[in-house]
Design a protein around this motif. Sequence first.
Motif, short mmCIF file in Angstrom:
data_model
loop_
_atom_site.label_atom_id
_atom_site.label_comp_id
_atom_site.label_asym_id
_atom_site.label_seq_id
_atom_site.Cartn_x
_atom_site.Cartn_y
_atom_site.Cartn_z
N CYS A 273 -11.25 -4.05 15.06
CA CYS A 273 -12.60 -3.70 14.60
C CYS A 273 -13.65 -4.34 15.51
O CYS A 273 -13.35 -5.17 16.36
N ASP A 274 -14.93 -3.95 15.29
CA ASP A 274 -16.01 -4.47 16.15
C ASP A 274 -16.18 -5.98 16.03
O ASP A 274 -16.60 -6.64 16.98
N PRO B 169 -7.42 0.96 9.22
CA PRO B 169 -8.43 2.02 9.15
C PRO B 169 -9.27 2.14 10.41
O PRO B 169 -10.14 3.01 10.47
N THR B 170 -9.04 1.31 11.41
CA THR B 170 -9.80 1.47 12.65
C THR B 170 -9.30 2.66 13.46
O THR B 170 -9.93 3.04 14.44
N ALA C 243 -8.91 6.57 14.05
CA ALA C 243 -9.70 7.73 13.59
C ALA C 243 -8.80 8.76 12.92
O ALA C 243 -9.22 9.42 11.96
N ASP C 244 -7.58 8.92 13.43
CA ASP C 244 -6.68 9.91 12.82
C ASP C 244 -5.61 9.16 12.03
O ASP C 244 -4.58 8.79 12.57
N ASN C 245 -5.91 8.93 10.78
CA ASN C 245 -5.06 8.00 10.03
C ASN C 245 -4.66 8.56 8.67
O ASN C 245 -4.70 7.86 7.65
N ASP C 246 -4.27 9.85 8.64
CA ASP C 246 -3.90 10.45 7.36
C ASP C 246 -2.68 9.78 6.75
O ASP C 246 -2.47 9.83 5.55
N ARG C 247 -1.88 9.16 7.61
CA ARG C 247 -0.68 8.50 7.10
C ARG C 247 -1.01 7.46 6.04
O ARG C 247 -0.21 7.16 5.18
N ARG C 248 -2.22 6.91 6.14
CA ARG C 248 -2.56 5.82 5.23
C ARG C 248 -2.63 6.31 3.77
O ARG C 248 -2.01 5.73 2.91
N ILE C 249 -3.35 7.39 3.57
CA ILE C 249 -3.44 7.90 2.19
C ILE C 249 -2.06 8.38 1.74
O ILE C 249 -1.66 8.16 0.60
N ASN C 250 -1.32 8.99 2.68
CA ASN C 250 0.03 9.45 2.30
C ASN C 250 0.91 8.28 1.93
O ASN C 250 1.74 8.38 1.02
N SER C 251 0.73 7.18 2.63
CA SER C 251 1.59 6.03 2.33
C SER C 251 1.26 5.46 0.95
O SER C 251 2.14 5.05 0.21
N ILE C 252 -0.01 5.46 0.58
CA ILE C 252 -0.37 4.97 -0.77
C ILE C 252 0.16 5.95 -1.82
O ILE C 252 0.86 5.57 -2.76
N LEU C 253 -0.13 7.25 -1.62
CA LEU C 253 0.25 8.23 -2.64
C LEU C 253 1.76 8.41 -2.72
O LEU C 253 2.30 8.78 -3.76
N GLY C 254 2.45 8.14 -1.60
CA GLY C 254 3.91 8.27 -1.60
C GLY C 254 4.55 7.33 -2.60
O GLY C 254 5.68 7.55 -3.05
N ASP C 255 3.85 6.29 -2.97
CA ASP C 255 4.40 5.29 -3.88
C ASP C 255 3.79 5.45 -5.29
O ASP C 255 3.93 4.58 -6.15
N ALA C 256 3.11 6.60 -5.50
CA ALA C 256 2.25 6.74 -6.69
C ALA C 256 2.99 6.61 -8.03
O ALA C 256 2.37 6.23 -9.03
N GLY C 257 4.30 6.91 -8.05
CA GLY C 257 5.03 6.79 -9.31
C GLY C 257 5.12 5.35 -9.80
O GLY C 257 5.47 5.10 -10.94
N PRO D 190 -14.64 -1.39 8.43
CA PRO D 190 -13.55 -0.40 8.42
C PRO D 190 -13.04 -0.10 7.01
O PRO D 190 -12.84 1.06 6.63
N TYR D 191 -12.85 -1.16 6.21
CA TYR D 191 -12.33 -0.92 4.86
C TYR D 191 -13.41 -0.43 3.91
O TYR D 191 -13.14 0.31 2.97
N ASP D 192 -14.64 -0.85 4.16
CA ASP D 192 -15.76 -0.38 3.34
C ASP D 192 -15.85 1.15 3.44
O ASP D 192 -15.89 1.88 2.44
N MET D 193 -15.83 1.63 4.68
CA MET D 193 -15.91 3.07 4.92
C MET D 193 -14.70 3.77 4.30
O MET D 193 -14.81 4.82 3.66
N GLU D 194 -13.55 3.15 4.49
CA GLU D 194 -12.33 3.79 3.99
C GLU D 194 -12.32 3.92 2.47
O GLU D 194 -11.78 4.88 1.92
N SER D 195 -12.94 2.95 1.80
CA SER D 195 -12.94 3.02 0.33
C SER D 195 -13.63 4.30 -0.14
O SER D 195 -13.22 4.91 -1.13
#
Length: 407
Positions: free
Chosen positions: A135-136, A330-331, A333-347, A362-367
């Motif tokens: 991050c910056d 989250p730094t 730019a192409d990070n769709d894996r992140r949401i998939n990784s959270i939702l993959g464990d959603a059960g 970075p995390y503020d924006m991502e939230s």
Amino acid sequence: MNAQNQRETERLQKTGVRVQNEISRELEALRGRPDHMPGYDYFIDLLAGGIRPDVLEKRAGKPALNLLCVQAPLELIHAAGFLPFKIFSGSYAADALGADGRLPALTCPMLRAVRGIFRLNDSFSGRPWVLPTTCDWIVNLPRMLRMDNPQFAKWFHWLELPHLKDGDAARERWLAEVFGLKKFLEKTTGVKIDRKRLAASVAVYGRAWEALTRLEERRRAGAVPFVWFLIIANSFFLDAPEQWTNAVNALLPALRGNENKNRVFFAGSPVFFPNFKIPLLLEEAGLTVTGDDLCSSGRVFPGGINAEASSEYEMVAVLAGRYHEGCLCPTFADNDRRINSILGDAGNFEGVVFHVLKGCHPYDMESCLLEEPITRRGLKFLRLETDYTAEDGRNLLTRIEAFGQTL
Ligand code: SF4
């Protein structure tokens, strides 16, 4: 000594005592918890011994290399004969010391605290540093530290992190960076990192990864409270990885599952000892954290690789790929894996608690970006923004309790 220097010396001494008191207070509270077990003592003792590279060197009998973030392949650093030491601080007193009027008001509190401990102890300067450009704030950290010590640091290496992850060009750029790191390490130590050395280090971290994976499984079964998981993960860089792995493996049989209620996933800015404010408030509100993706905890390193790679080049390439693909920072730019990784464990949970340190952009924006897809899946979402201060504890608790009632 003139009056100004005298005041500064006194200030540093007082802050040093405050930092030590914070650490002792938290560790004493941990030892007194009803869920404390003897198997946790090894990790507590690591944190009690001092979160400094010189302490690691003395303990493990090898030179330490200072590191921030989780993108530099640990196996390469280890194969060069170093122990990677991840610099962090969760100390409020160190944060107050780092926050003088010269820094912007909304500087990342974790890095302000790092600046604080850097001012308190000069053992950080005289050894190699590897800094991934995440991050910056991290990019500006050397400038911050040079305000206090213009000589910082003798051996210093930037690991330039591409902001794009997918695509051949990004992969090639990253591979060149990892080879650049290898060259830096070889030049600094005079050690050639050949296939044999690398395979030995890959095996060491592979065993650590297996232990961490088993610990994660026990956590999913409700057998490892979040606070203890953090203690174990935060102490990963405070001893030789073999010792840490042995201690986790010794602890595992004692971890018994519990009935989980109000299960949540914890995401966002890292949580570093001794700042366990939010995890303790979640506990107080009756929430169980069954998973997290913090770079200070569940993602403390991205996993082992297959050591069967036939050549030195191939092994470095596999490692580079592992750290690049496995990094969910989250730094990117192409990070769709992140949401998939959270939702993959959603059960395994009913809601997501998203932690934002004030100033951690970075995390503020991502939230903002994650809330919608998470709630669309029928999961609850709570964003908690906080700083290195105890003052907001009651307000946060009220919000967490209200959130718990919706689960
Ligand atoms: S990602 Fe956030 S917590 Fe980490 S160094 Fe950057 S601003 Fe600080």
